[in-house]
Design a protein around this motif. Structure first.
Motif, PDB file in Angstrom:
ATOM      1  N   ILE A  25      54.899  58.890   1.383  1.00  0.00           N
ATOM      2  CA  ILE A  25      55.160  57.622   0.692  1.00  0.00           C
ATOM      3  C   ILE A  25      53.942  56.712   0.720  1.00  0.00           C
ATOM      4  CG2 ILE A  25      56.518  55.496   0.743  1.00  0.00           C
ATOM      5  CD1 ILE A  25      58.883  57.183   1.692  1.00  0.00           C
ATOM      6  N   VAL A  26      53.337  56.547   1.888  1.00  0.00           N
ATOM      7  CA  VAL A  26      52.236  55.593   2.034  1.00  0.00           C
ATOM      8  C   VAL A  26      50.899  56.312   1.839  1.00  0.00           C
ATOM      9  CG1 VAL A  26      51.137  53.915   3.560  1.00  0.00           C
ATOM     10  CG2 VAL A  26      53.617  54.222   3.628  1.00  0.00           C
ATOM     11  N   MET A  27      50.318  56.080   0.654  1.00  0.00           N
ATOM     12  CA  MET A  27      49.009  56.653   0.315  1.00  0.00           C
ATOM     13  C   MET A  27      48.223  55.608  -0.464  1.00  0.00           C
ATOM     14  SD  MET A  27      49.894  60.551  -0.952  1.00  0.00           S
ATOM     15  CE  MET A  27      50.955  60.053  -2.310  1.00  0.00           C
ATOM     16  N   PRO A  28      46.884  55.665  -0.387  1.00  0.00           N
ATOM     17  CA  PRO A  28      46.082  54.738  -1.200  1.00  0.00           C
ATOM     18  C   PRO A  28      46.170  55.128  -2.674  1.00  0.00           C
ATOM     19  CG  PRO A  28      44.672  56.277  -0.035  1.00  0.00           C
ATOM     20  CD  PRO A  28      46.078  56.534   0.436  1.00  0.00           C
ATOM     21  N   ASP A  29      45.694  54.274  -3.520  1.00  0.00           N
ATOM     22  CA  ASP A  29      45.743  54.476  -4.968  1.00  0.00           C
ATOM     23  C   ASP A  29      47.196  54.610  -5.409  1.00  0.00           C
ATOM     24  OD1 ASP A  29      42.934  54.348  -5.107  1.00  0.00           O
ATOM     25  OD2 ASP A  29      42.776  56.477  -4.649  1.00  0.00           O
TER      26      ASP A  29
END
Length: 116
Positions: free
Chosen positions: A52-56
């Protein structure tokens, strides 16, 4: 052999997934949402394990793009996160949730149940 796409920005998580699943499934791995979308369209996995938590692009955005695309909309998605299940807020269709760090037995059971 079932095909699984794992999308996670943390290399250690992809290594853990590979160690848990590589004997039983054909794995594809992506370190970001854009690459994950490319692999989903190219390889048509049977299931996507999605951080769930990713950059971009975060996992919610990737899931929405997958569900909006006729070529990938029917692929089941299991969300993965360090957050608790009650903290997951989404209106995107998904079939499951698994918390990190991964528990191998839980991961294998969830995937087997989803694919059966």
């Amino acid at each position: 052999m079932y095909k699984i796409l794992a999308i996670d920005d943390e290399p250690i998580n992809l290594q853990i997934i590979g160690a848990c699943l590589s004997n039983d499934y054909q794995l594809f791995m992506a370190k970001d949402g854009n690459r994950g979308m490319q692999l989903a369209l190219k390889n048509k996995p049977d299931l996507i394990l999605l951080d769930i938590v990713m950059p971009d692009l975060n996992g919610y955005e990737v899931a929405k793009m997958l569900k909006d695309n006729p070529q990938t909309r029917k692929i089941p998605i299991i969300f993965a996160s360090g957050k608790t299940k009650s903290q997951i807020q989404t209106d995107v269709e998904h079939v499951g949730y698994i918390s990190k760090p991964y528990n191998k037995a839980e991961l294998l059971t969830l995937i087997a149940n989803t694919l059966s």
